[in-house]
Design an enzyme around this catalytic site. Structure first.
Site, short mmCIF file in Angstrom:
data_model
loop_
_atom_site.label_atom_id
_atom_site.label_comp_id
_atom_site.label_asym_id
_atom_site.label_seq_id
_atom_site.Cartn_x
_atom_site.Cartn_y
_atom_site.Cartn_z
N GLY A 1 0.82 -1.20 0.00
CA GLY A 1 0.00 0.00 0.00
C GLY A 1 0.86 1.25 0.00
O GLY A 1 2.05 1.22 0.33
N CYS A 2 0.25 2.38 -0.39
CA CYS A 2 1.00 3.63 -0.51
C CYS A 2 1.41 4.18 0.86
O CYS A 2 2.58 4.53 1.08
CB CYS A 2 0.19 4.65 -1.30
SG CYS A 2 -1.54 4.80 -0.82
N TYR A 3 0.46 4.28 1.79
CA TYR A 3 0.81 4.73 3.14
C TYR A 3 1.87 3.82 3.78
O TYR A 3 2.88 4.32 4.31
CB TYR A 3 -0.42 4.76 4.04
CG TYR A 3 -1.33 5.95 3.89
CD1 TYR A 3 -0.86 7.26 4.03
CD2 TYR A 3 -2.69 5.78 3.67
CE1 TYR A 3 -1.71 8.35 3.93
CE2 TYR A 3 -3.56 6.86 3.57
CZ TYR A 3 -3.07 8.15 3.70
OH TYR A 3 -3.92 9.22 3.61
N THR B 1 4.16 2.00 2.47
CA THR B 1 5.48 2.17 1.87
C THR B 1 6.20 3.34 2.51
O THR B 1 7.38 3.24 2.89
CB THR B 1 5.36 2.38 0.36
OG1 THR B 1 4.82 1.20 -0.24
CG2 THR B 1 6.72 2.67 -0.27
#
Length: 344
Positions: A155-157, A159
């Site tokens: 996921g972006c968060y 990472t």
């Protein structure tokens, strides 16, 4: 390998899918990809019909999805830019058909299927498949990519948070019992393309709000890959009035007083040879404009005068290093390309 490697992309109509299409269409090591669409877009024959921005980039053919069609195309790797429930169904089919898969959904990110079921409110994936999946954060697990059949793109968060905190965790420099605060902010594209009232222009413009406090489904990714108990961390998320980007401000107490030079040296050792993480000198902090439209994660920090309290800033483009760019970085590792190929 005879000629350039072939890849397939399933579900290229969302924001991350479009970003992925742009990266793959100009990747120097692969043939032009074929795009496979699900039921709602089966009448589309070329991706330029959905994204006119791609006109003149070369052929971008679209086909109706079936696992057999993807296998028959000669593709070696299939990217899934699909909803979680679609990936749960498609990944086993594609693996059985002999494909290697990079899945951008959250379906295969956890070691325990119950974790996914509890947080995503969907049936858990097959435990045997989870055991085979590699969590696709190349800076931490890059050595496992060459043999991987299934890569679960992070996921972006998570990472931004994991890359920001992992060097401190592994060094044991975080004070036990003091807690960690992860104060994270994202652009609206991180919520996906499906229309939602809270994402309408008039709701987002000139506004700023918190959401998902103590319930955000990226929470277990953060705790699992940092090895931190949930009670030791507060993970908060906010929606920014902009299209793309994630900035995570991470607050920690150190186990003992440290010098800024020690902190910087620790991070430079940890990320030596990792070209997609850019470290800022002590006291300088990255901004979203520095990482927009890139695959970089930029990390900076500030240390208090006593050397006890540390604030880290970790930022990235949620569609780049937080999604499509990281997926391409993972494919590069799987197929033996330099990890930055097509990303700089």
């Amino acid at each position: 390998m005879n000629g350039p490697m072939r890849v397939a992309v399933v579900g290229a109509t969302g924001y991350a899918g479009f970003e992925l299409a742009q990266l793959l269409l100009r990747h120097p090591g692969i043939a032009k990809p074929t795009f496979y669409l699900r039921e709602s877009a089966k009448s589309v024959h070329c991706l330029t019909e959905i994204f006119p921005q791609l006109r003149g980039w070369g052929e971008a053919p679209c086909r109706p999805f079936s696992a057999q069609a993807v296998a028959d195309s000669g593709a070696g790797v299939a990217f899934l830019a699909t909803p979680h429930e679609a990936s749960l169904e498609m990944v086993p089919q594609l693996l059985d058909a002999g494909l290697r898969v990079v899945d951008l959904s959250g379906a295969f990110r956890f070691r325990d299927p119950d974790t996914f079921q509890n947080w995503y409110k969907l049936p858990g994936p097959d435990a045997a498949l989870l055991a085979r999946a590699v969590y696709g954060l190349p800076e931490l697990y890059g050595n496992a990519l060459a043999a991987a059949k299934l890569v679960a793109n992070p996921g972006c968060y998570p990472t931004s948070v994991i890359l920001g905190l992992r060097p401190l965790v592994e060094a044991g420099w975080i004070a036990p019992g003091r807690g960690i605060v992860c104060d994270c902010k994202s652009g609206a594209s991180g919520a996906g393309k499906e229309p939602k009232r809270e994402l309408h222009f008039v709701e987002v413009d000139e506004n700023f709000r918190a959401y998902g406090l103590f319930t955000h489904r990226h929470t277990p990714e953060v705790t699992e890959h940092l090895g931190i108990a949930p009670r030791e961390i507060i993970f908060s998320t906010h929606l920014l009035p902009l299209a793309r980007g994630i900035l995570s401000t991470l607050y920690v107490w150190l186990d003992q007083p440290r010098e800024a030079a020690e902190i910087e040296a620790l991070y430079r050792r940890f990320y030596a040879g990792k070209p997609m993480v850019r470290l800022w000198p002590a006291g300088r902090l990255p901004e979203l404009q520095h990482v927009a439209h890139t695959n970089f994660c930029d990390i900076g920090f500030a240390l208090d005068s006593r050397g006890e309290r540390l604030v880290l800033v970790s930022c990235l483009d949620n569609l780049g290093k937080g999604a499509a760019g990281q997926a391409v970085q993972n494919m590069n590792g799987m197929m033996g390309f330099d990890e930055a190929t097509g990303l700089q």
